[in-house]
Write a protein that holds these residues in place. Structure first.
Motif, PDB file in Angstrom:
ATOM      1  N   LYS A   1      39.974  21.103  39.072  1.00 27.21           N
ATOM      2  CA  LYS A   1      39.967  22.229  40.286  1.00 27.21           C
ATOM      3  C   LYS A   1      38.585  22.904  40.489  1.00 27.21           C
ATOM      4  O   LYS A   1      38.442  23.295  41.463  1.00 27.21           O
ATOM      5  CB  LYS A   1      40.948  23.243  39.985  1.00 27.21           C
ATOM      6  N   ASP A   2      37.841  22.771  39.635  1.00 27.76           N
ATOM      7  CA  ASP A   2      36.354  23.487  39.658  1.00 27.76           C
ATOM      8  C   ASP A   2      35.615  22.360  40.075  1.00 27.76           C
ATOM      9  O   ASP A   2      34.169  22.665  40.140  1.00 27.76           O
ATOM     10  CB  ASP A   2      36.020  24.194  38.488  1.00 27.76           C
ATOM     11  N   LEU A   3      35.838  21.045  40.060  1.00 31.61           N
ATOM     12  CA  LEU A   3      34.911  20.148  40.451  1.00 31.61           C
ATOM     13  C   LEU A   3      34.456  20.240  41.697  1.00 31.61           C
ATOM     14  O   LEU A   3      35.197  20.290  42.708  1.00 31.61           O
ATOM     15  CB  LEU A   3      35.607  18.664  39.900  1.00 31.61           C
ATOM     16  N   VAL A   4      33.158  19.976  42.144  1.00 26.33           N
ATOM     17  CA  VAL A   4      32.679  20.285  43.559  1.00 26.33           C
ATOM     18  C   VAL A   4      32.315  18.536  43.788  1.00 26.33           C
ATOM     19  O   VAL A   4      31.563  18.099  43.205  1.00 26.33           O
ATOM     20  CB  VAL A   4      31.637  21.268  43.681  1.00 26.33           C
ATOM     21  N   ILE A   5      32.866  18.161  44.876  1.00 23.88           N
ATOM     22  CA  ILE A   5      32.341  16.756  45.265  1.00 23.88           C
ATOM     23  C   ILE A   5      31.503  17.137  46.698  1.00 23.88           C
ATOM     24  O   ILE A   5      32.084  17.473  47.789  1.00 23.88           O
ATOM     25  CB  ILE A   5      33.451  15.735  45.608  1.00 23.88           C
ATOM     26  N   ALA A   6      30.410  16.651  46.763  1.00 22.75           N
ATOM     27  CA  ALA A   6      29.540  16.598  47.916  1.00 22.75           C
ATOM     28  C   ALA A   6      29.240  15.278  48.676  1.00 22.75           C
ATOM     29  O   ALA A   6      28.645  14.554  47.939  1.00 22.75           O
ATOM     30  CB  ALA A   6      28.204  17.740  47.826  1.00 22.75           C
ATOM     31  N   PHE A   7      29.652  15.200  49.918  1.00 25.63           N
ATOM     32  CA  PHE A   7      29.280  14.050  50.703  1.00 25.63           C
ATOM     33  C   PHE A   7      28.119  14.575  51.511  1.00 25.63           C
ATOM     34  O   PHE A   7      27.995  15.226  52.575  1.00 25.63           O
ATOM     35  CB  PHE A   7      30.604  13.802  51.362  1.00 25.63           C
ATOM     36  N   ILE A   8      26.659  14.073  51.275  1.00 26.07           N
ATOM     37  CA  ILE A   8      25.667  14.411  51.994  1.00 26.07           C
ATOM     38  C   ILE A   8      25.209  13.299  52.915  1.00 26.07           C
ATOM     39  O   ILE A   8      24.921  12.303  52.708  1.00 26.07           O
ATOM     40  CB  ILE A   8      24.541  14.840  51.238  1.00 26.07           C
ATOM     41  N   THR A   9      25.304  13.488  54.305  1.00 27.30           N
ATOM     42  CA  THR A   9      25.037  12.571  55.243  1.00 27.30           C
ATOM     43  C   THR A   9      23.385  12.025  55.093  1.00 27.30           C
ATOM     44  O   THR A   9      22.649  12.862  54.634  1.00 27.30           O
ATOM     45  CB  THR A   9      25.400  12.929  56.728  1.00 27.30           C
ATOM     46  N   VAL A  10      23.337  10.729  55.224  1.00 27.94           N
ATOM     47  CA  VAL A  10      21.998  10.373  55.359  1.00 27.94           C
ATOM     48  C   VAL A  10      21.747   9.723  57.146  1.00 27.94           C
ATOM     49  O   VAL A  10      20.617   9.328  57.292  1.00 27.94           O
ATOM     50  CB  VAL A  10      21.851   8.854  54.703  1.00 27.94           C
ATOM     51  N   ASP A  11      22.662  10.271  57.822  1.00 28.52           N
ATOM     52  CA  ASP A  11      22.453   9.843  59.138  1.00 28.52           C
ATOM     53  C   ASP A  11      22.591  11.290  60.106  1.00 28.52           C
ATOM     54  O   ASP A  11      23.882  11.197  60.649  1.00 28.52           O
ATOM     55  CB  ASP A  11      23.633   8.840  59.479  1.00 28.52           C
ATOM     56  N   PRO A  12      21.867  12.273  60.239  1.00 29.26           N
ATOM     57  CA  PRO A  12      22.255  13.423  60.590  1.00 29.26           C
ATOM     58  C   PRO A  12      22.162  13.582  62.091  1.00 29.26           C
ATOM     59  O   PRO A  12      22.904  14.372  62.759  1.00 29.26           O
ATOM     60  CB  PRO A  12      21.103  14.608  60.085  1.00 29.26           C
TER      61      PRO A  12
END
Length: 197
Positions: free
Chosen positions: A95-106
């Motif tokens: 529940k406390d795990l953060v997963i970030a998807f950071i784009t390489v194509d802004p």
């Protein structure tokens, strides 16, 4: 001393000098770039709601970071689906795990596009975008890779790092998850990160 013996001695001296020089060069490189050099750093990006987000979103929480883009034909949707399954497998422990998807194509991945794209995956996955310069800074800070690959009729794809980065709750880098690993291996790595396995 024979001439042949003198040549042999000279060759052994040359080999010893070359070996010492090589070892010295690698020791200098190791000093300049230690194996535990920082991965990550401060940033300001936007989430899928258009709200400014900094690295503080990870403070005190274990987190995973994946660099990708919404037009990716296979690696990105597969990885995000894997992360969704992983969160399901963890249940309340994640529940406390953060997963970030950071784009390489802004250029294409606006907050609105990210919001629509990520709606197919776990709501625990946070989409982040920004200006090209901001994304370039984050890619560099995380020692990731991205490259625009031109296609036909003005279209393009993006080459990019395909591993998922693992960080503990203090922000220390703890390794990666590779796309080729099994679900069990991925789950075991994240459980270790969370201190439950």
């Amino acid at each position: 001393m024979t001439r042949l013996k003198a040549i042999r001695i000279a060759l052994w001296v040359a080999v010893a000098v070359l070996t010492a020089t090589t070892v010295g060069v690698f020791m200098i490189r190791e000093t300049e770039t230690p194996a535990n050099a920082a991965i990550g750093g401060p940033f300001t990006l936007e989430d899928a709601g258009g709200k400014p987000v900094t690295e503080a979103v990870f403070t005190g929480k274990p987190h995973l970071i994946f660099f990708g883009y919404t037009h990716c034909p296979d690696v990105c949707p597969t990885t995000l689906a894997d992360m969704t399954v992983l969160l399901d497998d963890l249940g309340p422990a994640g529940k406390d795990l953060v997963i970030a998807f950071i784009t390489v194509d802004p250029e294409r991945d606006t907050p609105e596009v990210l919001k629509s794209y990520l709606s197919s995956f776990s709501p625990q996955i946070v989409g982040l975008t920004g200006t090209d310069a901001e994304i370039a800074d984050v890619v560099s800070a995380y020692r990731a890779y991205r490259r625009k690959v031109p296609g036909e009729a003005g279209e393009y794809t993006m080459d990019h790092t395909a591993s998922v980065y693992l960080f503990d709750d203090t922000g220390d880098f703890r390794g990666t998850i590779d796309l080729s690993e099994t679900d069990d291996v991925r789950l075991a790595k994240v459980k270790r990160l969370l201190g439950i396995g």
